[in-house]
Design a protein around this motif. Structure first.
Motif, PDB file in Angstrom:
ATOM      1  N   LYS A   1       0.806  -1.221   0.000  1.00 46.88           N
ATOM      2  CA  LYS A   1       0.000   0.000   0.000  1.00 46.88           C
ATOM      3  C   LYS A   1       0.842   1.275   0.000  1.00 46.88           C
ATOM      4  O   LYS A   1       0.334   2.369  -0.231  1.00 46.88           O
ATOM      5  N   THR A   2       2.128   1.131   0.263  1.00 51.60           N
ATOM      6  CA  THR A   2       3.001   2.314   0.247  1.00 51.60           C
ATOM      7  C   THR A   2       3.346   2.729  -1.191  1.00 51.60           C
ATOM      8  O   THR A   2       3.772   3.846  -1.428  1.00 51.60           O
ATOM      9  N   LEU A   3       3.131   1.795  -2.118  1.00 54.55           N
ATOM     10  CA  LEU A   3       3.452   2.107  -3.524  1.00 54.55           C
ATOM     11  C   LEU A   3       2.329   2.900  -4.172  1.00 54.55           C
ATOM     12  O   LEU A   3       1.154   2.659  -3.907  1.00 54.55           O
ATOM     13  N   LYS A   4       2.751   3.831  -5.037  1.00 57.98           N
ATOM     14  CA  LYS A   4       1.728   4.595  -5.765  1.00 57.98           C
ATOM     15  C   LYS A   4       1.292   3.795  -6.984  1.00 57.98           C
ATOM     16  O   LYS A   4       2.017   2.901  -7.432  1.00 57.98           O
ATOM     17  N   GLN A   5       0.133   4.139  -7.547  1.00 59.57           N
ATOM     18  CA  GLN A   5      -0.403   3.424  -8.706  1.00 59.57           C
ATOM     19  C   GLN A   5       0.576   3.438  -9.878  1.00 59.57           C
ATOM     20  O   GLN A   5       0.749   2.439 -10.589  1.00 59.57           O
ATOM     21  N   LYS A   6       1.268   4.573 -10.032  1.00 58.08           N
ATOM     22  CA  LYS A   6       2.219   4.745 -11.132  1.00 58.08           C
ATOM     23  C   LYS A   6       3.397   3.767 -10.984  1.00 58.08           C
ATOM     24  O   LYS A   6       3.845   3.158 -11.965  1.00 58.08           O
ATOM     25  N   ASP A   7       3.827   3.576  -9.727  1.00 60.19           N
ATOM     26  CA  ASP A   7       4.960   2.670  -9.471  1.00 60.19           C
ATOM     27  C   ASP A   7       4.567   1.208  -9.748  1.00 60.19           C
ATOM     28  O   ASP A   7       5.342   0.437 -10.306  1.00 60.19           O
ATOM     29  N   VAL A   8       3.333   0.866  -9.328  1.00 58.08           N
ATOM     30  CA  VAL A   8       2.846  -0.509  -9.560  1.00 58.08           C
ATOM     31  C   VAL A   8       2.750  -0.779 -11.059  1.00 58.08           C
ATOM     32  O   VAL A   8       3.170  -1.839 -11.543  1.00 58.08           O
ATOM     33  N   ASP A   9       2.223   0.220 -11.791  1.00 52.09           N
ATOM     34  CA  ASP A   9       2.115   0.068 -13.256  1.00 52.09           C
ATOM     35  C   ASP A   9       3.485  -0.146 -13.886  1.00 52.09           C
ATOM     36  O   ASP A   9       3.641  -0.945 -14.819  1.00 52.09           O
ATOM     37  N   LEU A  10       4.458   0.557 -13.345  1.00 52.11           N
ATOM     38  CA  LEU A  10       5.829   0.454 -13.868  1.00 52.11           C
ATOM     39  C   LEU A  10       6.397  -0.955 -13.633  1.00 52.11           C
ATOM     40  O   LEU A  10       6.989  -1.563 -14.540  1.00 52.11           O
ATOM     41  N   ILE A  11       6.164  -1.451 -12.406  1.00 54.80           N
ATOM     42  CA  ILE A  11       6.649  -2.820 -12.083  1.00 54.80           C
ATOM     43  C   ILE A  11       5.947  -3.847 -12.966  1.00 54.80           C
ATOM     44  O   ILE A  11       6.581  -4.748 -13.531  1.00 54.80           O
ATOM     45  N   LEU A  12       4.616  -3.697 -13.113  1.00 54.48           N
ATOM     46  CA  LEU A  12       3.850  -4.654 -13.931  1.00 54.48           C
ATOM     47  C   LEU A  12       4.311  -4.628 -15.387  1.00 54.48           C
ATOM     48  O   LEU A  12       4.443  -5.680 -16.027  1.00 54.48           O
ATOM     49  N   ALA A  13       4.574  -3.417 -15.885  1.00 58.68           N
ATOM     50  CA  ALA A  13       5.037  -3.285 -17.278  1.00 58.68           C
ATOM     51  C   ALA A  13       6.388  -3.994 -17.452  1.00 58.68           C
ATOM     52  O   ALA A  13       6.622  -4.660 -18.466  1.00 58.68           O
ATOM     53  N   ARG A  14       7.247  -3.854 -16.462  1.00 59.09           N
ATOM     54  CA  ARG A  14       8.571  -4.507 -16.509  1.00 59.09           C
ATOM     55  C   ARG A  14       8.438  -6.031 -16.522  1.00 59.09           C
ATOM     56  O   ARG A  14       9.096  -6.736 -17.275  1.00 59.09           O
ATOM     57  N   LEU A  15       7.532  -6.517 -15.651  1.00 57.60           N
ATOM     58  CA  LEU A  15       7.319  -7.969 -15.555  1.00 57.60           C
ATOM     59  C   LEU A  15       6.671  -8.531 -16.824  1.00 57.60           C
ATOM     60  O   LEU A  15       7.022  -9.616 -17.283  1.00 57.60           O
ATOM     61  N   ARG A  16       5.759  -7.736 -17.395  1.00 63.70           N
ATOM     62  CA  ARG A  16       5.102  -8.165 -18.638  1.00 63.70           C
ATOM     63  C   ARG A  16       6.109  -8.205 -19.781  1.00 63.70           C
ATOM     64  O   ARG A  16       6.123  -9.128 -20.595  1.00 63.70           O
ATOM     65  N   ASN A  17       6.959  -7.218 -19.805  1.00 67.71           N
ATOM     66  CA  ASN A  17       7.976  -7.107 -20.846  1.00 67.71           C
ATOM     67  C   ASN A  17       8.926  -8.300 -20.836  1.00 67.71           C
ATOM     68  O   ASN A  17       9.424  -8.726 -21.884  1.00 67.71           O
ATOM     69  N   LYS A  18       9.142  -8.843 -19.653  1.00 70.78           N
ATOM     70  CA  LYS A  18      10.049  -9.998 -19.526  1.00 70.78           C
ATOM     71  C   LYS A  18       9.296 -11.334 -19.530  1.00 70.78           C
ATOM     72  O   LYS A  18       9.879 -12.371 -19.215  1.00 70.78           O
ATOM     73  N   ASP A  19       8.009 -11.293 -19.865  1.00 72.19           N
ATOM     74  CA  ASP A  19       7.157 -12.501 -19.903  1.00 72.19           C
ATOM     75  C   ASP A  19       7.148 -13.251 -18.573  1.00 72.19           C
ATOM     76  O   ASP A  19       7.081 -14.487 -18.543  1.00 72.19           O
ATOM     77  N   ILE A  20       7.226 -12.510 -17.483  1.00 75.64           N
ATOM     78  CA  ILE A  20       7.209 -13.166 -16.168  1.00 75.64           C
ATOM     79  C   ILE A  20       5.772 -13.311 -15.658  1.00 75.64           C
ATOM     80  O   ILE A  20       5.461 -14.264 -14.963  1.00 75.64           O
ATOM     81  N   ILE A  21       4.925 -12.381 -16.046  1.00 77.73           N
ATOM     82  CA  ILE A  21       3.510 -12.499 -15.635  1.00 77.73           C
ATOM     83  C   ILE A  21       2.614 -12.569 -16.868  1.00 77.73           C
ATOM     84  O   ILE A  21       3.016 -12.194 -17.968  1.00 77.73           O
ATOM     85  N   ARG A  22       1.421 -13.052 -16.667  1.00 75.63           N
ATOM     86  CA  ARG A  22       0.418 -13.071 -17.739  1.00 75.63           C
ATOM     87  C   ARG A  22      -0.894 -12.537 -17.196  1.00 75.63           C
ATOM     88  O   ARG A  22      -1.216 -12.723 -16.017  1.00 75.63           O
ATOM     89  N   ASP A  23      -1.652 -11.884 -18.077  1.00 80.88           N
ATOM     90  CA  ASP A  23      -2.845 -11.180 -17.618  1.00 80.88           C
ATOM     91  C   ASP A  23      -4.124 -12.007 -17.672  1.00 80.88           C
ATOM     92  O   ASP A  23      -5.053 -11.759 -16.942  1.00 80.88           O
ATOM     93  N   ASN A  24      -4.194 -12.956 -18.567  1.00 80.27           N
ATOM     94  CA  ASN A  24      -5.420 -13.747 -18.683  1.00 80.27           C
ATOM     95  C   ASN A  24      -5.067 -15.175 -19.052  1.00 80.27           C
ATOM     96  O   ASN A  24      -3.895 -15.548 -19.064  1.00 80.27           O
ATOM     97  N   SER A  25      -6.079 -15.938 -19.399  1.00 80.96           N
ATOM     98  CA  SER A  25      -5.821 -17.346 -19.699  1.00 80.96           C
ATOM     99  C   SER A  25      -5.404 -17.583 -21.151  1.00 80.96           C
ATOM    100  O   SER A  25      -5.268 -18.730 -21.571  1.00 80.96           O
ATOM    101  N   PHE A  26      -5.203 -16.502 -21.914  1.00 81.45           N
ATOM    102  CA  PHE A  26      -4.745 -16.671 -23.290  1.00 81.45           C
ATOM    103  C   PHE A  26      -3.219 -16.771 -23.315  1.00 81.45           C
ATOM    104  O   PHE A  26      -2.529 -15.835 -22.907  1.00 81.45           O
ATOM    105  N   LEU A  27      -2.707 -17.897 -23.819  1.00 79.81           N
ATOM    106  CA  LEU A  27      -1.259 -18.035 -23.944  1.00 79.81           C
ATOM    107  C   LEU A  27      -0.775 -17.271 -25.168  1.00 79.81           C
ATOM    108  O   LEU A  27       0.308 -16.700 -25.182  1.00 79.81           O
ATOM    109  N   CYS A  28      -1.595 -17.271 -26.195  1.00 79.23           N
ATOM    110  CA  CYS A  28      -1.267 -16.566 -27.430  1.00 79.23           C
ATOM    111  C   CYS A  28      -2.583 -16.108 -28.051  1.00 79.23           C
ATOM    112  O   CYS A  28      -3.549 -16.855 -28.081  1.00 79.23           O
ATOM    113  N   LYS A  29      -2.604 -14.872 -28.521  1.00 80.29           N
ATOM    114  CA  LYS A  29      -3.847 -14.350 -29.084  1.00 80.29           C
ATOM    115  C   LYS A  29      -3.511 -13.578 -30.353  1.00 80.29           C
ATOM    116  O   LYS A  29      -3.007 -12.448 -30.281  1.00 80.29           O
ATOM    117  N   SER A  30      -3.711 -14.213 -31.491  1.00 82.16           N
ATOM    118  CA  SER A  30      -3.513 -13.513 -32.760  1.00 82.16           C
ATOM    119  C   SER A  30      -4.535 -14.050 -33.756  1.00 82.16           C
ATOM    120  O   SER A  30      -5.352 -14.907 -33.413  1.00 82.16           O
TER     121      SER A  30
END
Lengths: 127, 323
Positions: free
Chosen positions: B55-84
């Protein structure tokens, strides 16, 4: 480019023994010759020095040559039974090709696995 | 509501007090993360709101961490492994592996190995012996349902064998590739050293198809009303099994052949050999073994061209028949 020494060439001739038996089995429509063909393939691989430690590679090549008459016979029988109604030659030919490739793939895998089970220690293929 | 979750094909290793190495088994990638980001990523289980983790983190900081993790394929947002447009992969099941699961998988795998061949042999014998009349009313429906069941059980076969031999199973899912339905399973068998076990893992899918075909064939010979239905399902399962044993790149046949010869990426390597005149010359000068290797490459590459070509021609012919 195609220089092979005499010893290797003589050994290479032995590889055609299973092919001869498979051809005879098709001509006589005999399962016995087919069994002899399969057994001779394993026997030749076990005996020939050029096949030593490369049994899977030689089995792959032997099966590719040796299965030719049997596969063609099997497909012609199948074509006669099932695809007799097909009028166009090209349609028949395409089915011929597909079934031949499928049969060859299955045979290669079955014999490859058996060879791997019998001769566990082999050199890896260097490509 | 679905929140981001940690991908389940990651391995973690602590290098020092403030750094972790994340290994992605699926993409064969490796990333470094600081201990705080690593801790944050570990909290993401799909149920936890990322904005409420710290809770000490601001929304902007959380978004930054999530973007970093997404960029490195460490997290996934939904149950789609691939969507094209041409590939849609949806996660259906993530198995939780325990000793009990592995034991059940071992029993099922042993049963599969023992029963598939006698089943299809006995059923075929029984079918042709008691062959009298077939009700072909439901043949096409049976074939369609047979393919769907076959595709799912094919992947289940791979999964069971992989679990039985101590491999890693990440997830099981359904897919739509080039508008064709299918199923997939993500497994990792790198920790298994035995060649025969690896061959069994790759062959388990085909064995499962033949087992199903045997069961359907048996049912077809026992019931008149649904004989066509079961016959269609059996034929399609046999076709599915045989097709998977062919040497088309990506199919189980190529994977088994690669295990037999102990080479990764067998098809590409064979193509590389044949496309390089230097390598061809080198193999030709390598005596009889070199020439045998060259012949092997030729057969593999010719089958790569011949098989898809004949399949396409036959599909085209079937379409023409309907038109």
């Amino acid at each position: 480019m195609l220089c092979i020494n005499k010893k290797s060439f003589l050994q290479l001739l032995f590889i055609f023994i299973p092919t001869y038996f498979s051809f005879v089995s098709v001509l006589n429509e005999s399962v016995l010759y087919l069994v002899i063909s399969v057994l001779s393939a394993f026997g030749i691989i076990a005996i020939l020095p050029i096949c030593r430690k490369r049994e899977s590679l030689w089995m792959f090549l032997i099966v590719a040559i040796c299965s030719l008459p049997i596969n063609l016979y099997l497909i012609s029988q199948l074509m006669f039974e099932i695809f007799d109604y097909v009028e166009f030659f090209i349609v028949k030919l395409s089915w011929y090709g597909l079934i031949y490739c499928m049969l060859l793939s299955c045979e290669e895998l079955v014999f490859g696995i058996l060879t791997n089970m019998i001769w566990r220690k082999q050199y890896k293929l260097k490509l | 509501m679905n929140y981001p979750k940690l991908a389940n094909w990651l391995r973690f290793k602590k290098t020092n007090e403030n750094e972790y190495i994340i290994k992605n088994d699926l993409l064969n990638k490796q990333h470094k993360l600081d201990s705080y980001t690593f801790w944050f990523a570990r909290q993401l289980d799909g149920k936890t709101n990322p904005y409420k983790i710290d809770k000490t983190l601001k929304q902007k900081d959380v978004d930054l961490i999530l973007a970093r993790l997404r960029n490195k394929d460490i997290i996934r947002d939904n149950s789609f492994l691939c969507k094209s447009v041409f590939a849609l992969l949806v996660t259906v099941w993530r198995p939780k592996v325990s000793i009990k699961t592995r034991l059940i998988a071992f029993i099922l795998n042993t049963m599969l190995v023992i029963t598939w061949f006698p089943t299809i042999l006995f059923s075929a014998f029984n079918f042709f012996n008691s062959y009298s009349d077939i009700n072909i009313d439901y043949l096409i429906i049976g074939g369609f349902i047979g393919v769907i069941v076959g595709l799912i059980f094919h992947e289940l076969g791979h999964m069971i064998a992989c679990l039985a031999y101590g491999g890693k199973v990440y997830e099981l899912g359904i897919m739509l590739r080039c508008f064709l339905p299918g199923a997939y399973v993500l497994i990792n068998e790198k920790n298994i050293k035995s060649t025969m076990k690896k061959i069994q893992i790759n062959a388990a899918g085909v064995e499962m198809n033949f087992l199903l075909a045997g069961l359907f064939l048996f049912l077809s010979s026992k019931t008149y009303l649904l004989s066509g239905f079961f016959l269609g399902a059996a034929i399609n399962n046999i076709f599915l099994g045989v097709l998977n044993l062919t040497f088309i790149n990506g199919f189980d046949g190529v994977k088994i052949l690669s295990e037999i010869f102990g080479i990764d990426d067998l098809v590409q390597r064979s193509k590389d050999v044949l496309s390089s005149s230097f390598r061809i010359k080198r193999l030709c000068h390598n005596g009889i073994i070199g020439k045998a290797t060259l012949s092997f490459c030729c057969i593999v590459v010719v089958l790569q061209i011949a098989l898809p070509f004949t399949i396409l021609i036959n599909i085209f012919e079937v379409i023409l028949c309907f038109v």
